[in-house]
Design a protein around this motif. Structure first.
Motif, PDB file in Angstrom:
ATOM      1  N   ALA A 144     -47.456  68.227 119.875  1.00 55.19           N
ATOM      2  CA  ALA A 144     -46.727  69.402 120.351  1.00 55.19           C
ATOM      3  C   ALA A 144     -47.364  70.685 119.816  1.00 55.19           C
ATOM      4  O   ALA A 144     -47.955  70.694 118.729  1.00 55.19           O
ATOM      5  CB  ALA A 144     -45.268  69.331 119.916  1.00 55.19           C
ATOM      6  N   PRO A 145     -47.234  71.790 120.555  1.00 58.68           N
ATOM      7  CA  PRO A 145     -47.820  73.046 120.093  1.00 58.68           C
ATOM      8  C   PRO A 145     -47.089  73.658 118.912  1.00 58.68           C
ATOM      9  O   PRO A 145     -47.659  74.440 118.149  1.00 58.68           O
ATOM     10  CB  PRO A 145     -47.735  73.952 121.322  1.00 58.68           C
ATOM     11  N   ASP A 146     -45.798  73.321 118.772  1.00 60.56           N
ATOM     12  CA  ASP A 146     -45.004  73.860 117.667  1.00 60.56           C
ATOM     13  C   ASP A 146     -43.782  72.970 117.475  1.00 60.56           C
ATOM     14  O   ASP A 146     -43.689  71.900 118.070  1.00 60.56           O
ATOM     15  CB  ASP A 146     -44.590  75.310 117.954  1.00 60.56           C
ATOM     16  N   MET A 147     -42.844  73.438 116.639  1.00 61.57           N
ATOM     17  CA  MET A 147     -41.660  72.644 116.300  1.00 61.57           C
ATOM     18  C   MET A 147     -40.427  73.021 117.113  1.00 61.57           C
ATOM     19  O   MET A 147     -39.336  72.523 116.845  1.00 61.57           O
ATOM     20  CB  MET A 147     -41.352  72.809 114.811  1.00 61.57           C
ATOM     21  N   ILE A 153     -33.875  69.202 119.243  1.00 58.83           N
ATOM     22  CA  ILE A 153     -33.443  67.796 119.288  1.00 58.83           C
ATOM     23  C   ILE A 153     -32.728  67.425 117.993  1.00 58.83           C
ATOM     24  O   ILE A 153     -31.666  66.789 118.001  1.00 58.83           O
ATOM     25  CB  ILE A 153     -34.652  66.867 119.535  1.00 58.83           C
ATOM     26  N   PHE A 154     -33.311  67.835 116.876  1.00 60.98           N
ATOM     27  CA  PHE A 154     -32.668  67.572 115.582  1.00 60.98           C
ATOM     28  C   PHE A 154     -31.293  68.199 115.524  1.00 60.98           C
ATOM     29  O   PHE A 154     -30.318  67.554 115.105  1.00 60.98           O
ATOM     30  CB  PHE A 154     -33.538  68.129 114.450  1.00 60.98           C
ATOM     31  N   LEU A 155     -31.201  69.465 115.891  1.00 60.31           N
ATOM     32  CA  LEU A 155     -29.919  70.166 115.799  1.00 60.31           C
ATOM     33  C   LEU A 155     -28.857  69.491 116.651  1.00 60.31           C
ATOM     34  O   LEU A 155     -27.688  69.387 116.243  1.00 60.31           O
ATOM     35  CB  LEU A 155     -30.099  71.624 116.219  1.00 60.31           C
ATOM     36  N   ALA A 156     -29.236  69.018 117.833  1.00 60.06           N
ATOM     37  CA  ALA A 156     -28.278  68.332 118.712  1.00 60.06           C
ATOM     38  C   ALA A 156     -27.790  67.030 118.092  1.00 60.06           C
ATOM     39  O   ALA A 156     -26.662  66.590 118.371  1.00 60.06           O
ATOM     40  CB  ALA A 156     -28.922  68.060 120.070  1.00 60.06           C
ATOM     41  N   ALA A 180     -39.817  75.751 110.159  1.00 62.34           N
ATOM     42  CA  ALA A 180     -40.781  75.947 109.079  1.00 62.34           C
ATOM     43  C   ALA A 180     -41.383  74.638 108.574  1.00 62.34           C
ATOM     44  O   ALA A 180     -42.315  74.655 107.766  1.00 62.34           O
ATOM     45  CB  ALA A 180     -40.106  76.677 107.916  1.00 62.34           C
ATOM     46  N   THR A 181     -40.858  73.515 109.044  1.00 62.94           N
ATOM     47  CA  THR A 181     -41.360  72.214 108.588  1.00 62.94           C
ATOM     48  C   THR A 181     -42.733  71.935 109.188  1.00 62.94           C
ATOM     49  O   THR A 181     -42.948  72.087 110.390  1.00 62.94           O
ATOM     50  CB  THR A 181     -40.378  71.093 108.993  1.00 62.94           C
ATOM     51  N   ASP A 182     -43.653  71.529 108.338  1.00 63.60           N
ATOM     52  CA  ASP A 182     -44.992  71.152 108.792  1.00 63.60           C
ATOM     53  C   ASP A 182     -44.893  69.847 109.578  1.00 63.60           C
ATOM     54  O   ASP A 182     -44.322  68.871 109.094  1.00 63.60           O
ATOM     55  CB  ASP A 182     -45.911  70.967 107.583  1.00 63.60           C
TER      56      ASP A 182
END
Length: 265
Positions: A144-147, A153-156, A180-182
């Motif tokens: 993926a280009p970013d998070m 998806i995590f928040l849901a 901000a998570t790598d």
């Protein structure tokens, strides 16, 4: 975050940690969920530090800790905790872990029983298969280009729909943690989840254990919590009307339950 310190694990990885509370109090170590930092426990620090010296750390690959490239193992994540305790001269501690932190807590209960007082396992599982789903997620997040999509998806999966739709500072804070998570750190931690199966070995846990499950948890379901409580000798199960982050949805109740359990003779 102020007052963050660092130590270097045996494999050379720099791990961020923080201590709060009276220096002479018993130690309670907190282990965070995947995709978060030690800040996920901010709402519990005030009540917990009335009785405990609270030790938090950012799991490798997260927060201010270093991000080794490649798959992580549960063994390595557990040893990070043990080496942190060694570095601080702490012989024994209670441990509270949520989600991935609960997996780490189970590993410690099996492999380092002499280092644990009591164990609180929140919104976690002993096994989350099949492996293929984790391989797919690892490949997707690395490509993926970013998070951004991963964060949503995590928040849901973490919050009830009404809370997510209302937004506000709590949801915003966790979105910021995720963004901000790598991605390499997330992928490494997912590999540890993929490769873990503690369903039989947690029968060896000797520490008094409280299992907290979320009634509406779609990540680590109530059935997962029930399985842990049925397998760990003498474990007690408490169910909260929550999704995955029980400590965020019910901060006061959560802290009170943990404190009551740790205070029992």
């Amino acid at each position: 975050m102020n007052d963050v310190s660092f130590f270097t694990a045996g494999d050379g990885t720099r791990i961020a940690y923080r201590l709060d509370g009276p220096a002479d109090a018993p130690v309670l170590a907190l282990s965070n969920s995947i995709g978060t930092t030690m800040a996920m426990w901010d709402g519990q620090i005030s009540p917990l530090t009335r009785r405990f010296r609270v030790l938090r750390h950012d799991t490798r690959g997260h927060g201010a800790s270093a991000v080794p490239v490649g798959a992580y193992s549960l063994d390595r994540l557990g040893r990070d905790v043990l080496e942190l305790l060694d570095a601080l001269g702490i012989e024994r501690a209670h441990l509270l872990g949520l989600s991935l932190g609960g997996l780490i807590g189970q590993w410690l209960g099996v492999h380092a029983p002499e280092r644990l007082g009591k164990l609180v396992l929140s919104n976690t599982a002993a096994h989350l298969g099949p492996a293929r789903q984790w391989d797919e997620r690892i490949a997707a997040v690395l490509q993926a280009p970013d998070m951004k999509d991963t964060a949503e998806i995590f928040l849901a999966n973490w919050f009830p729909p009404a809370m997510l739709q209302a937004g506000g500072p709590v949801v915003d804070a966790f979105r910021a943690m995720l963004l901000a998570t790598d991605r390499r750190g997330l992928a490494g931690a997912w590999a540890a989840v993929r490769d873990t199966d503690l369903r039989r070995t947690i029968a060896l846990i000797q520490a008094p254990t409280l299992v907290i499950a979320g009634r509406d948890d779609t990540v680590t379901s109530l059935a997962h919590g029930e399985q842990i409580a049925a397998t760990v000798p003498g474990a007690r199960l408490v169910v909260l009307p929550a999704v995955h982050l029980s400590n965020i949805e019910h901060p006061q109740t959560f802290a009170a339950m943990v404190l009551d359990f740790l205070a029992e003779a």
